[in-house]
Write a protein that holds these residues in place. Structure first.
Motif, short mmCIF file in Angstrom:
data_model
loop_
_atom_site.label_atom_id
_atom_site.label_comp_id
_atom_site.label_asym_id
_atom_site.label_seq_id
_atom_site.Cartn_x
_atom_site.Cartn_y
_atom_site.Cartn_z
N THR A 1 -5.54 3.90 -13.69
CA THR A 1 -4.53 3.65 -12.83
C THR A 1 -4.20 4.89 -12.15
O THR A 1 -3.93 4.78 -10.86
CB THR A 1 -3.43 2.72 -13.19
OG1 THR A 1 -2.91 3.11 -14.33
CG2 THR A 1 -3.96 1.58 -13.47
N LEU B 1 -6.70 6.91 -3.81
CA LEU B 1 -6.26 6.00 -2.57
C LEU B 1 -5.23 6.95 -2.06
O LEU B 1 -5.03 6.98 -0.83
CB LEU B 1 -5.76 4.72 -2.92
CG LEU B 1 -6.87 3.75 -3.38
CD1 LEU B 1 -6.27 2.54 -4.08
CD2 LEU B 1 -7.95 3.49 -2.55
N GLU C 1 -4.42 8.01 1.83
CA GLU C 1 -3.24 7.94 2.55
C GLU C 1 -2.66 9.10 3.14
O GLU C 1 -2.09 9.19 4.32
CB GLU C 1 -2.10 7.18 1.52
CG GLU C 1 -2.59 5.95 1.25
CD GLU C 1 -2.53 4.73 2.27
OE1 GLU C 1 -1.71 5.25 3.50
OE2 GLU C 1 -3.20 3.75 2.28
N ARG D 1 -6.91 -2.55 -4.95
CA ARG D 1 -6.32 -1.36 -4.44
C ARG D 1 -5.00 -0.98 -4.34
O ARG D 1 -4.49 -0.63 -3.40
CB ARG D 1 -7.21 -1.19 -3.05
CG ARG D 1 -8.52 -0.84 -3.12
CD ARG D 1 -9.21 -1.30 -1.96
NE ARG D 1 -8.45 -0.92 -0.56
CZ ARG D 1 -8.44 -1.61 0.75
NH1 ARG D 1 -9.52 -2.54 0.80
NH2 ARG D 1 -7.94 -1.27 1.55
N LEU D 2 -4.18 -1.04 -5.38
CA LEU D 2 -2.82 -0.93 -5.35
C LEU D 2 -2.66 0.33 -5.72
O LEU D 2 -3.00 0.59 -6.84
CB LEU D 2 -2.19 -1.91 -6.55
CG LEU D 2 -2.63 -3.37 -6.63
CD1 LEU D 2 -1.89 -4.16 -7.43
CD2 LEU D 2 -2.67 -3.99 -5.01
N ILE D 3 -1.69 1.11 -5.17
CA ILE D 3 -1.18 2.42 -5.65
C ILE D 3 0.20 2.07 -6.18
O ILE D 3 1.19 1.56 -5.83
CB ILE D 3 -0.86 3.21 -4.39
CG1 ILE D 3 -2.14 3.45 -3.69
CG2 ILE D 3 -0.54 4.68 -4.75
CD1 ILE D 3 -2.13 4.13 -2.25
N LEU D 4 -0.06 2.41 -7.37
CA LEU D 4 1.42 1.91 -8.57
C LEU D 4 1.69 3.07 -9.15
O LEU D 4 1.07 4.11 -9.14
CB LEU D 4 0.95 0.76 -9.26
CG LEU D 4 0.61 -0.49 -8.84
CD1 LEU D 4 0.29 -1.33 -9.99
CD2 LEU D 4 1.77 -1.24 -8.04
N PRO E 1 2.40 9.04 -2.79
CA PRO E 1 1.57 10.36 -2.62
C PRO E 1 2.08 11.07 -1.44
O PRO E 1 2.60 10.62 -0.43
CB PRO E 1 0.38 9.82 -2.39
CG PRO E 1 0.24 8.31 -2.39
CD PRO E 1 1.69 7.83 -2.58
#
Lengths: 451, 451
Positions: A131, A138, A142, A418-421, A426
């Motif tokens: 993760t 990702l 961004e 596609r979760l940014i957790l 960022p």
């Protein structure tokens, strides 16, 4: 009957789980100890890192796997010390005595003495690694979308993967697919297809554990997917803003500016190995592995088996067995067989690895592999890879879900996971003003706590 | 054409996403700003917390949702300040000017002035909350299995849910199902079915936003699932080892020993509200909400719309609209309509909430709800809940995966997403020696950094 033999298994990976299952009919008490409450199907971990699967898709709760096996119990805990002479395993909060011990704690990343690289360049061993890699990948797109600075955008869209083994190739291929297909129309300022994906390989070809022509084919397939393979090159430095490289036969180091470096270059034995080696006065094998007898037990302690990545088993004089799931599984079954032989007062047999083959996937329609001595590459290898991995995913339910997700990703190029957790949003790191590399051989190491 | 009207939407939840979609054909430039790169289907978040679904099952990447809408761009960022007079939104790293602003940042937990409770009793708003709750729930069973102390086991297997609204009931019902069914044969020392699940409700019945007989039925259904409903009781203290309670009409506080407290008792407006209230000199409504005009815009700034949980919209003189997805969605569509009306120089219309009904699920075969004025409970309500939620899940792919997982859980009681991730291995907290509560009214607050 509390007089049953106590068998303690450290690690619920492929080796430990198989050992437990093979002992299901034995008149013993089994305790499986793991830091985590789930068994992880590691061969698909890169798909979690690249947003194709969810962590739960490739994990199965250990308790659920062993629910019906009444002679087995699962304990969550971190092993602190194994005391071979007193036959005791110490966890943080208790001690557990054993008659037989099966050590199957696997390996950890190896940064070749540069432990500070780990902070910048995560490897791929755990769900958390996966993760975190997903977040970095990702997050870089961004951050690039938000950046007003073309140089910064270029650096953010440069992805460097260190090591051209199976994990490195899987990651490079999947990142190429994300950049060229999955994210195709998602951004308004940047074009994700501009991403540069670089695979650093110390030898001539990636996947060089395979015989030719497979490594050559792998390099071709990677290039077709848009991965830049840089051969005969070693990494000599990893920094927040760039990697330093040294190519064979060159004197001058060079650099690639990048904000995302992934480590797929090496593993070493779990830290428990050092303590076991000390107690047995054995000499560590390559990567800190523990030399085992031909029945996978320790010379001085035949009641202790060391399995999987942790064991140095001299196979046909060809060196250690590879760190693969089938090796671990077969060793687990063998250790169980030895214990049963002891119980029945029969002699133990020697372990023989039955190599049914191995495969490495590169991307859509791309893989290489050897099965039963036959070499495959391209579409056929990819299709076989798919079939074999689907077959081996441990639980039926996961298998169905994985199939559905793979089918969807295949048809649409989409990846839903596609979760940014977990972690700060960022951000673009604050860069120190650096002059050009050539003019500045001292090269400031840019320290930053953000990443 | 850079002369397009600039519309900035803060928040990619139900309100913000709908506003963006409703403006898809308008000749405007849309910027959707969210801290996260995904839209979250919050009504199913409790299923992530209880291990039935994976985070990705209820999340859809915002970029993927808006991929084809060429007038929309997504920016990841945290809103620091909104400057209403200068029409500028400040993020951490940049400023964005707007002609129209849509504020849809939702709500956060409200601990009624006891912010220190948050560390111990997590609420359920984000994916991270959900995985943390999952970790605590499953970790408690694991710690109980390891514990040699019957009192400690009892405390570890006591789960207290504060607040009998929809979230509280969903959590209580799901935990009961985990304890009685999912984990049934998973442990060797403890019996998970011994778990005590307590729902603390300040009024007579849980779900008292509904008219009778629904709250009474809800209480019955909860009890049938094995949840202990404690009515007319408020929480006066939350500690590592226990909660303090005060029952209506009683003078003496009492306590329940527990290691797991979940907060489902209240929300308040996102912190951005305070700054907007100050700039507009409006008086905050209940829960810090911002009073809006009948077209959902701000009185002093008709180019700013405040939607969803953040808005205090006086609906038929009945007080604020509930914090539900349909309210947010309809408000989002309405704000978009107002902007289009302005563009066409037509008058704006007033917002009217079309209440199609609402439902709360309790457990297998158990739910209550009102649809089109009809009251439902039990199996019929549960079946309707299932159908409606499946229909509304945003993306087709997730819908299919959710269906598969629900079907599997329904048939087998199994929950595959039972991973304990992110955080230390659950440990039994070091307890101070506490004397009994009655003897010790001063009651030491046991501080511990572990949880």
């Amino acid at each position: 009957m509390n007089s049953n033999l106590q068998i303690v298994i450290l690690g619920g990976g492929f080796a430990g789980l198989q050992a437990a299952r093979s002992l299901r009919r034995a008149n013993v008490d089994l305790t499986i100890i793991d830091r985590r409450n789930f068994h992880l199907f590691q061969p698909l971990l890169y798909q979690v890192a690249t947003g194709e699967l969810s962590p739960a898709n490739i994990s199965a709760p250990l308790r659920a796997l062993l629910r019906k096996q009444k002679n087995a119990r699962v304990l969550l805990g971190e092993v602190q010390v194994v005391d071979l002479n007193n036959k005791v395993v110490c966890l943080t909060d208790r001690e557990i005595a054993y008659d037989y011990l099966i050590v199957a704690l696997g390996s950890v990343h190896h940064y070749f003495g540069h432990d500070d690289w780990e902070k910048i360049a995560p490897g791929l061993k755990t769900i958390e690694n996966a993760t975190e890699i997903r977040r970095q990948l990702l997050g870089a797109f961004e951050a690039a979308e938000r950046s007003p600075n073309p140089d910064e955008i270029r650096d953010l869209l440069t992805f460097v993967i260190v090591g051209g083994g199976p994990t490195g190739c899987e990651l490079a291929g999947a990142i190429a697919e994300i950049a060229r297909h999955t994210l195709k129309n998602d951004f308004r300022t940047i074009n994700p297809a501009d991403a540069r994906i670089v695979l650093i390989e110390p030898s001539e070809y990636p996947l060089d554990v395979y015989a030719q022509p497979l490594p050559g084919k792998a390099a071709q397939q990677l290039q077709r997917l848009g991965v830049e393979v840089i051969s005969r090159t070693r990494v000599t430095g990893i920094h927040q803003t760039h990697v330093e490289l040294l190519t064979e036969g060159k004197e001058q180091a060079w650099r690639i500016n990048t904000r995302t470096v992934l480590w797929a270059a090496g593993v070493k034995a779990s830290p428990i190995a050092a303590s076991l080696l000390r107690q047995t006065e054995l000499t560590s094998a390559r990567g800190g592995r523990i030399p085992v007898q031909n029945d996978t037990s320790l010379q001085s302690h035949p009641n202790v088996f060391v399995l999987g990545d942790l064991a140095s088993f001299n196979h046909d004089e060809k060196g250690d067995l590879p760190g693969l799931a089938p090796v671990a599984t077969q060793m687990g079954a063998h250790a169980a067989k030895c214990i049963i032989a002891d119980l029945n007062e029969r002699p133990r047999t020697a372990f023989h690895y039955r190599d049914r083959g191995s495969m490495a996937v590169i991307g859509r329609y791309s893989a290489v592999g050897v099965i039963g001595g036959w070499k495959f590459y391209g579409f056929v290898a990819w299709f076989l890879w798919l079939a074999v991995h689907l077959m081996y995913i441990t639980m039926f339910r996961n298998r169905m879900l994985v199939l559905v997700q793979w089918g969807w990703t295949f048809l649409t190029h989409d990846r839903s996971a596609r979760l940014i957790l977990d972690g700060p949003t960022p951000r673009i790191p604050q860069l120190a003003e650096t002059t050009g590399w050539d003019n500045d051989p001292a090269m400031p190491h840019v320290e930053s706590t953000e990443r």
